[in-house]
Enzyme design. Structure first.
Site, PDB file in Angstrom:
ATOM      1  N   ASP A   2      43.290  38.903  42.171  1.00 63.52           N
ATOM      2  CA  ASP A   2      42.828  40.212  42.390  1.00 63.52           C
ATOM      3  C   ASP A   2      43.899  41.195  41.783  1.00 63.52           C
ATOM      4  OD1 ASP A   2      41.480  42.253  43.088  1.00 63.52           O
ATOM      5  OD2 ASP A   2      41.757  41.785  45.375  1.00 63.52           O
TER       6      ASP A   2
ATOM      7  N   ASP B  89      38.148  43.550  38.112  1.00 63.79           N
ATOM      8  CA  ASP B  89      39.532  43.195  38.639  1.00 63.79           C
ATOM      9  C   ASP B  89      39.824  42.073  39.443  1.00 63.79           C
ATOM     10  OD1 ASP B  89      38.066  44.480  40.446  1.00 63.79           O
ATOM     11  OD2 ASP B  89      39.627  45.661  41.379  1.00 63.79           O
ATOM     12  N   GLU B  90      38.607  40.991  39.424  1.00 64.71           N
ATOM     13  CA  GLU B  90      39.005  40.195  40.376  1.00 64.71           C
ATOM     14  C   GLU B  90      38.180  38.855  39.773  1.00 64.71           C
ATOM     15  OE1 GLU B  90      37.761  40.009  44.373  1.00 64.71           O
ATOM     16  OE2 GLU B  90      36.475  41.644  44.149  1.00 64.71           O
TER      17      GLU B  90
END
Length: 369
Positions: free
Chosen positions: A14, A108-109
């Site tokens: 993350d 983003d993850e």
């Protein structure tokens, strides 16, 4: 644990305050400053906040007005999604150096299954550390990671030592780890469910584990069985490289509240065009069209219609959205409109969250984490 069941090594990576971190990387003068991406001190919603801003209680999805109240020194910057997508591609390229089993959740993850990996490293913890180091050196931003036996525990663990940290929950530690958590930390337990659990005296994983399957099903329906499994470390959803999209949407927050339906129709035309563009790019179509309306008092309303056929055409989407707009009279002026398509023609290929035949009752087997 039955010996014939696979033991997985899952990493959840993350990125730390991703949008804000990219802005601070590209604009050094913003480093160390309280920063909000999206919104403004008059309108809009915060898409991301730097850790400096979070100290003042600024959070994503917060109105720009409230964010500015919380942090008078807050700096607002406009989002640059093309730039964030480019950075996300760079990060994912690093992931693929270690495994092809990468399941992106957003820009983003992502989940990585490194049970079998390209570098021949038996330690998922060392792989996670190496990936985080490379992201910092090669891309310029920091990431946190969680490592464990399944996606559920790995995701919770990735938030444990943020920012720029990681946590490994070894197989023999999973049950103790989950029992000590506030129920609000459980991924998949939303605010409404968490509040209901609190009212029932369920505050921690330990409290949840004390409840029988029958009790949880009586109070939470089919989800009761899901919660019963989670707190026992049972979550056998595999990392899916080709993650099935469930819906596709576009929305706009307006500089000034709209009270005229004529102006709303103009905005819907642009939103429908964007949705159609995204549908074409993703090569999907959908049956259920939903109109999202957020009023000036921040109350939210959705209106949906399911068609007997799949659509991706802008005109049909727009006409359906118009019908939904006229379905009932507006109760207030409008600050946001959105259109989404669900019930997509990809869903028949989607697999279920958990195969009951794969359930296990413990996670006590040690292996190289």
């Amino acid at each position: 644990m039955p010996n014939d069941l696979p033991i997985r090594k899952i990493i959840h990576v993350d990125m730390d305050a991703f949008y804000a971190s990219v802005e601070q990387m590209d604009h050094p003068e913003l480093k160390g400053k309280a920063l909000a991406v999206g919104g403004s001190e008059k309108r809009g919603v915060v898409a991301a906040a730097s850790y400096e801003a979070r100290k003042f209680g600024v959070r994503s999805a917060m109105s720009g007005i409230q964010a500015k109240r919380n942090c008078p020194e807050l700096i607002f910057v406009k989002p640059r999604f093309d730039r964030y997508k480019d950075i996300s591609k760079q990060v994912r390229a690093i992931f693929y150096d270690y495994t092809d089993l990468v399941e992106p959740l957003s820009l983003d993850e992502a989940y990585l299954d490194v049970t079998e990996n390209k570098v021949g490293n038996p330690s998922a913890s060392l792989i996670a550390k190496e990936i985080r180091t490379r992201i910092f050196k090669e891309v310029g931003i920091t990431a946190s990671a969680g490592i464990s036996v399944n996606k559920f525990v790995a995701k919770i663990a990735s938030d444990y030592n943020k920012p720029n940290g990681q946590k490994t929950v070894n197989p023999e530690e999973v049950l103790e780890f989950l029992q000590g958590l506030d129920i609000r930390k459980f991924h998949g337990v939303g605010k409404v469910t968490a509040d209901k659990m609190y009212q029932l005296g369920i505050y921690t994983g330990e409290d949840l584990k004390s409840k029988t399957l029958e009790y949880l099903e009586d109070h939470f329906g089919k989800s009761g069985g899901y919660y019963y499994d989670l707190v026992r470390g049972i979550h056998n959803s595999e990392v899916k490289p080709n993650r099935i999209r469930k819906s596709l949407a576009a929305e706009r927050t307006f500089t000034e509240n709209l009270s005229s339906e004529i102006f709303m129709l103009e905005k819907l035309d642009k939103i429908a065009k964007e949705v159609a563009k995204r549908l074409e790019k993703s090569k999907v179509a959908g049956k259920t069209i939903t109109l999202k309306i957020k009023y000036s008092d921040f109350t939210l309303q959705t209106r949906s219609k399911t068609l007997p056929y799949f659509v991706s055409n802008k005109e049909i989407i727009l006409e359906t959205a118009k019908d939904l707009l006229y379905q009932e009279k507006m109760s207030n002026s409008v600050r946001l409109l959105g259109i989404s398509l669900s019930n997509l023609n990809t869903e028949d290929r989607a697999s279920t969250l958990t195969d009951p035949s794969e359930k296990t009752v413990s996670v006590q087997l040690k292996f190289g984490f």
